[in-house]
Design an enzyme around this catalytic site. Structure first.
Site, short mmCIF file in Angstrom:
data_model
loop_
_atom_site.label_atom_id
_atom_site.label_comp_id
_atom_site.label_asym_id
_atom_site.label_seq_id
_atom_site.Cartn_x
_atom_site.Cartn_y
_atom_site.Cartn_z
N GLN A 107 0.84 -1.19 0.00
CA GLN A 107 0.00 0.00 0.00
C GLN A 107 0.88 1.24 0.00
O GLN A 107 2.00 1.22 0.53
CB GLN A 107 -0.91 0.04 1.25
CG GLN A 107 -2.10 -0.89 1.20
CD GLN A 107 -2.95 -0.77 2.47
OE1 GLN A 107 -2.63 -1.38 3.49
NE2 GLN A 107 -3.99 0.02 2.40
N THR A 115 0.22 9.28 0.59
CA THR A 115 0.93 10.50 0.22
C THR A 115 2.33 10.52 0.80
O THR A 115 3.30 10.91 0.13
CB THR A 115 0.15 11.74 0.71
OG1 THR A 115 -1.17 11.69 0.16
CG2 THR A 115 0.85 13.02 0.30
N PHE A 116 2.48 10.08 2.06
CA PHE A 116 3.80 10.09 2.68
C PHE A 116 4.14 8.76 3.36
O PHE A 116 5.20 8.64 3.97
CB PHE A 116 3.89 11.21 3.72
CG PHE A 116 2.89 11.10 4.84
CD1 PHE A 116 3.14 10.30 5.95
CD2 PHE A 116 1.70 11.80 4.78
CE1 PHE A 116 2.22 10.20 6.97
CE2 PHE A 116 0.77 11.71 5.82
CZ PHE A 116 1.03 10.91 6.92
N ARG A 176 4.25 4.28 3.25
CA ARG A 176 4.29 3.07 2.42
C ARG A 176 4.29 1.82 3.30
O ARG A 176 4.86 1.83 4.39
CB ARG A 176 5.54 3.05 1.54
CG ARG A 176 5.52 4.05 0.39
CD ARG A 176 6.83 4.07 -0.35
NE ARG A 176 6.85 5.04 -1.45
CZ ARG A 176 7.94 5.43 -2.08
NH1 ARG A 176 9.12 4.94 -1.72
NH2 ARG A 176 7.87 6.32 -3.05
N LYS A 224 6.23 -0.97 7.76
CA LYS A 224 5.66 0.37 7.58
C LYS A 224 6.79 1.39 7.63
O LYS A 224 7.65 1.35 8.51
CB LYS A 224 4.65 0.69 8.68
CG LYS A 224 3.39 -0.17 8.66
CD LYS A 224 2.43 0.25 9.77
CE LYS A 224 1.17 -0.60 9.77
NZ LYS A 224 0.21 -0.17 10.83
N ASP A 265 -8.93 3.54 18.26
CA ASP A 265 -9.26 3.58 16.83
C ASP A 265 -9.53 2.17 16.31
O ASP A 265 -8.92 1.73 15.34
CB ASP A 265 -8.11 4.24 16.05
CG ASP A 265 -8.55 4.68 14.65
OD1 ASP A 265 -9.76 4.55 14.33
OD2 ASP A 265 -7.71 5.15 13.87
#
Length: 417
Positions: free
Chosen positions: A155, A158-159, A161, A179, A274
């Site tokens: 995946q 924007t900043f 991966r 990550k 979350d």
């Protein structure tokens, strides 16, 4: 011929003689009088019954709460199918259907946890104990950069991966998910990755995706590694990619495993804050599901997060009312998020409150609106969602109680196979 009675003035004798017949107005007057008397009796009886029921409700407030009816929200802000329902306690409300299964749950979450959940027993935790250094746990599992190898990109945001790769320690290689952030990421975004990735570090549980290793050498982008299997992927991707078709019992099995992870965290005094499908991993071959941290979720799933003018992205659709209003987090707010997570499972990853403006959601929740029952979601599962969204917070079930109910429901579903 109508016979009338006339009394004589001079003696007590009476005599029958012909008299005029009563006119139509007299008959009508008698009929109206009788009808009014009948209506008065009916109204009196109905009032007595209503007063008796009102007294009964006031003497049993818990029952009144859990037996409330839910009616579709009629508001101009919503289009298409109804995505919200509103708690409606008014007697005799039109277009409302009472979910008896909500009342059936009351003995479960009102009494102490049963034996099935005794291992995970935990009371409401209102404070999250944190180290003075939020990155301390990540540093405790630090490895050289050469020990981590990124192979394939899974995946990208924007900043941020996510790679699938390997971790080599003492000659042993392990499959991991890695990550990291790109060169375009700011120092704040890089530090946020480490802080959020450290949340579950050092934990050992079969349904928790804890941090396995980290690389924080300071010269390059930080890297966080999580042990995984070759067939493991993000649960939200699994639900929405259209390639998988789990049955209801499979979905309940996933919920059981995440509830087990939540109960474990709460038992150790840790709030997740979350709980959502995007923060879970699933092994597609065995359906083993694990709860992970929220590192990079804002970047990888931007549609799930919104900024309400304070320069901070939040998962609005998963947040409890008291969290939206006052920023309060507790085991009860985790239970609320878990209820939305159940709704995600039942809808195969649909967006909660997709048709509601994020700026208006707090008002909708405050006014009693909630997500509606998905189709074809079982009543028992939706009833569990509904109690997760109750106010006040003390009326929501704990994670051990959610686990006990889901496990029993999962076992019951197995009886039909």
């Amino acid at each position: 011929m109508i016979l009338g009675i006339r009394t004589q003035s001079k003696n007590d004798s009476v005599r029958l003689e012909e008299g005029p017949a009563p006119n139509g107005d007299g008959v009508l007057y008698v009929a109206v009088t009788c009808a009014c008397a009948l209506i008065l009796v009916v109204v009196s009886v109905a009032s007595a019954v209503y007063i008796r029921n009102s007294k009964a409700r006031s003497q049993h407030p818990r029952k009144s709460l859990t037996c409330c009816s839910y009616s579709a929200a009629g508001t101009g802000a919503l289009t298409g199918s109804a995505v919200l329902v509103k708690v409606d306690n008014r007697p005799g409300s039109a277009n409302s259907g009472s979910y008896a299964t909500i009342a059936d749950l009351e003995p479960l979450y009102a009494r102490p946890c049963g034996s099935r959940a005794s291992y995970y027993a935990a009371s409401h935790v209102t404070l999250l104990s944190q180290s003075s250094d939020p990155c301390e746990k990540a540093r405790a599992v630090s490895v050289p950069r050469s020990a981590l190898q990124c192979r394939s990109l899974v995946q990208e945001g924007t900043f941020g991966r996510v790679y699938r790769g390997g971790l080599s320690i003492a000659g042993r290689e392990q499959e991991v998910i890695i990550k990291t952030v790109t060169d375009a990421a700011s120092a704040y975004q890089a530090s946020l990755l480490v802080v959020e990735g450290s949340q579950l570090a050092g934990l050992a549980h079969g349904n928790v995706a804890a941090l396995a290793a980290s690389c924080l050498d300071g010269c390059n982008s930080p890297m966080l590694a999580y042990a995984c299997t070759p067939s493991e992927l993000n649960l939200k991707v699994y639900l929405t990619d259209g390639k998988h078709h789990p049955v209801t019992r499979d979905l309940v099995n996933m919920a059981v495993q995440v509830a087990r992870a939540g109960a474990y965290l709460h038992g150790r005094g840790i709030l997740h804050r979350d709980i959502a499908a995007r923060n879970c991993l699933i092994d597609t071959s065995t359906l083993r599901t694990r709860l992970a941290d929220a590192a990079l979720s804002r970047d990888l799933f931007p549609q799930d997060y919104h900024c309400l003018g304070d320069n901070e992205n939040r998962a609005i659709g998963w947040m409890a009312l008291e969290t939206l209003q006052h920023g309060q987090y507790s085991t009860a707010s985790d239970a609320w998020s878990f209820g939305v997570f159940l709704w995600e499972l039942a809808t195969m990853g649909q967006q909660p409150y997709a048709e509601v403006d994020p700026f208006e959601l707090m008002v909708f929740l405050r006014d009693g609106y909630r997500l509606s029952q998905p189709r074809p979601c079982p009543d028992e599962l939706f009833a569990l969602m509904a109690v997760c969204w109750l106010n006040p917070t003390r009326d929501r079930p704990t994670m051990p109680q959610l686990l006990a109910y889901l496990q029993e429901f999962y076992d019951a579903l197995g009886g039909f196979i």
